[in-house]
Design a protein around this motif. Sequence first.
Motif, PDB file in Angstrom:
ATOM      1  N   ALA A 151       3.892   2.219   3.714  1.00 44.26           N
ATOM      2  CA  ALA A 151       5.040   1.607   2.648  1.00 44.26           C
ATOM      3  C   ALA A 151       4.846   0.390   2.703  1.00 44.26           C
ATOM      4  O   ALA A 151       5.152  -0.238   1.539  1.00 44.26           O
ATOM      5  CB  ALA A 151       6.181   2.565   2.728  1.00 44.26           C
ATOM      6  N   LEU A 152       4.759  -0.481   3.623  1.00 40.48           N
ATOM      7  CA  LEU A 152       4.855  -1.843   3.790  1.00 40.48           C
ATOM      8  C   LEU A 152       3.553  -2.322   4.439  1.00 40.48           C
ATOM      9  O   LEU A 152       3.765  -3.039   5.554  1.00 40.48           O
ATOM     10  CB  LEU A 152       6.055  -2.296   4.944  1.00 40.48           C
ATOM     11  CG  LEU A 152       7.741  -1.694   4.114  1.00 40.48           C
ATOM     12  CD1 LEU A 152       8.527  -1.547   5.455  1.00 40.48           C
ATOM     13  CD2 LEU A 152       7.957  -2.211   3.080  1.00 40.48           C
ATOM     14  N   PRO A 153       2.495  -2.225   3.762  1.00 37.82           N
ATOM     15  CA  PRO A 153       1.415  -2.814   4.311  1.00 37.82           C
ATOM     16  C   PRO A 153       1.281  -4.400   4.742  1.00 37.82           C
ATOM     17  O   PRO A 153       0.419  -4.821   5.542  1.00 37.82           O
ATOM     18  CB  PRO A 153       0.320  -2.462   3.252  1.00 37.82           C
ATOM     19  CG  PRO A 153       1.158  -2.207   1.928  1.00 37.82           C
ATOM     20  CD  PRO A 153       2.347  -2.230   2.175  1.00 37.82           C
ATOM     21  N   ASP A 154       2.266  -5.156   4.131  1.00 34.87           N
ATOM     22  CA  ASP A 154       2.178  -6.524   4.238  1.00 34.87           C
ATOM     23  C   ASP A 154       3.136  -6.976   5.346  1.00 34.87           C
ATOM     24  O   ASP A 154       2.779  -8.168   5.866  1.00 34.87           O
ATOM     25  CB  ASP A 154       2.652  -7.462   2.965  1.00 34.87           C
ATOM     26  CG  ASP A 154       1.558  -6.958   1.761  1.00 34.87           C
ATOM     27  OD1 ASP A 154       0.397  -6.620   2.110  1.00 34.87           O
ATOM     28  OD2 ASP A 154       2.187  -7.035   0.763  1.00 34.87           O
ATOM     29  N   VAL A 155       3.970  -6.132   5.712  1.00 37.80           N
ATOM     30  CA  VAL A 155       4.612  -6.228   7.110  1.00 37.80           C
ATOM     31  C   VAL A 155       3.861  -6.147   8.420  1.00 37.80           C
ATOM     32  O   VAL A 155       3.427  -4.984   8.505  1.00 37.80           O
ATOM     33  CB  VAL A 155       6.092  -5.462   7.174  1.00 37.80           C
ATOM     34  CG1 VAL A 155       6.849  -6.116   8.080  1.00 37.80           C
ATOM     35  CG2 VAL A 155       6.689  -5.978   5.511  1.00 37.80           C
ATOM     36  N   PRO A 156       3.946  -7.032   9.224  1.00 37.08           N
ATOM     37  CA  PRO A 156       3.260  -6.822  10.687  1.00 37.08           C
ATOM     38  C   PRO A 156       3.892  -5.510  11.172  1.00 37.08           C
ATOM     39  O   PRO A 156       4.894  -5.064  11.111  1.00 37.08           O
ATOM     40  CB  PRO A 156       3.387  -7.941  11.498  1.00 37.08           C
ATOM     41  CG  PRO A 156       3.926  -8.877  10.624  1.00 37.08           C
ATOM     42  CD  PRO A 156       4.441  -8.471   9.262  1.00 37.08           C
ATOM     43  N   ARG A 157       2.998  -4.899  11.849  1.00 36.19           N
ATOM     44  CA  ARG A 157       3.437  -3.372  12.378  1.00 36.19           C
ATOM     45  C   ARG A 157       4.518  -3.548  13.538  1.00 36.19           C
ATOM     46  O   ARG A 157       5.451  -3.026  13.644  1.00 36.19           O
ATOM     47  CB  ARG A 157       2.127  -2.527  13.131  1.00 36.19           C
ATOM     48  CG  ARG A 157       1.455  -2.097  11.775  1.00 36.19           C
ATOM     49  CD  ARG A 157       0.313  -1.247  12.455  1.00 36.19           C
ATOM     50  NE  ARG A 157      -0.539  -0.727  11.114  1.00 36.19           N
ATOM     51  CZ  ARG A 157      -1.152   0.409  11.045  1.00 36.19           C
ATOM     52  NH1 ARG A 157      -1.326   1.020  12.380  1.00 36.19           N
ATOM     53  NH2 ARG A 157      -1.619   0.792   9.908  1.00 36.19           N
TER      54      ARG A 157
END
Lengths: 220, 220
Positions: A151-157
């Motif tokens: 859902a949040l591909p741009d946020v670092p895991r």
Amino acid sequence: MAETRSVDTRERILDAAEKLFTANGFDGTSMRQITGAAGVNLASVNYHFGSKEALVQEVFRRRLAWLNTERLRVLTTMEQAAGDKPLKPSQIVEGFFGTLLGMAQDEARGGVTFLRLLGRTLTDPADFIRTFLADEYQEVVERYKAALFKALPDVPRAEIAWRFHFMLGATSYAIAGTDALRLVTDWQVDDEDATDRLDRLQPRLMSFLLGGLRAPLPKF
Amino acid sequence: MAETRSVDTRERILDAAEKLFTANGFDGTSMRQITGAAGVNLASVNYHFGSKEALVQEVFRRRLAWLNTERLRVLTTMEQAAGDKPLKPSQIVEGFFGTLLGMAQDEARGGVTFLRLLGRTLTDPADFIRTFLADEYQEVVERYKAALFKALPDVPRAEIAWRFHFMLGATSYAIAGTDALRLVTDWQVDDEDATDRLDRLQPRLMSFLLGGLRAPLPKF
DNA sequence: GTCTATATCATGATAGAC
DNA sequence: GTCTATCATGATATAGAC
């Protein structure tokens, strides 16, 4: 007849143990207190569960089995409805924490009592209990984590992982705080009674969690 | 000479107790373990503190005295600099939680060990300890709460109160989670070692807390 | 102030009759 | 399956010599 009673006995022990553990902790609760409150014989705990440690685990297993199943069911349903598209973060948070908070209103699932116990126990120092809980949670957390990553591909895991942890903590304390510790709550907020407070907790917490989850990334 | 040693003995007991309480909890730590680790005599705990319960309280008092003073000093300084104007929410959050997290890097103030102990203990079931902690926190929390009320005049006070509570919970778990429970953290995030993790915790947590504090209000 | 030795108590667990 | 009686252990706390 004697065998029929034993089902009751088991449940009575689990119910009494759950309440007493919540009120006084594991070490603060003796098997004599438990069997006394349950109206059963002292020796029956060891007969039915083998040991106090095994009883503690069974108290959790009974509730978490349902919670885990429900959380997975909710997530799967949402993912099927979404098809290929990622879920919204608010859906994921609602699925994980909303399902948990829903137990508060369900006495048959342990209600507030179990939630308070669970929240506190996440930081219990005893090894056997932390290991046990981590095992019980693992599969569900993996699934929800994966959903958040998508859902949040741009946020670092790593960031998402930490924020998941922060959300867990906020939730645990919120539950405990409904009537346990009154550090911050106890004030000139008399426009709500206790029932209101619990009803309103869920939307309040959800707003907070989502605000935190979607906050700007920190600069190191 | 005999009198001179007693100062050391007191501190040695407190240091050992703090470590053991953090690792094994209060009930999970016996006075024999404490005096053994401290290299002092079993009877010295009762001589110096009166009872195990009093020892537990002293372990906290020693650290919280400094923390409370520091938090008040920081807030007062900021308020004086601001004059009549309200502080920014980020300043207030930083003053309260940043001061706490700063202790992690200060071994002389207990470091990570004490922080983990404190975080867990906020939800301890034992009455005497919750009452004690609530008393110790009260004044500081009142001051910070008032600052938040002033900084966010349009947000209902009940809402701010809850969000303060949520922030406390997130922070406690964040501290405990640095090496205690590994529910959510434990993954393919190997681009950071343990030291990095602690250093980066503070900005990460601050972003999350501020995001939650400033989230849109829930609709009931 | 420090130490040894011990009093006192509560706990988890079990043996064995029913 | 249930009960009573009891064991073994480990806890906090203290008395009293040094």
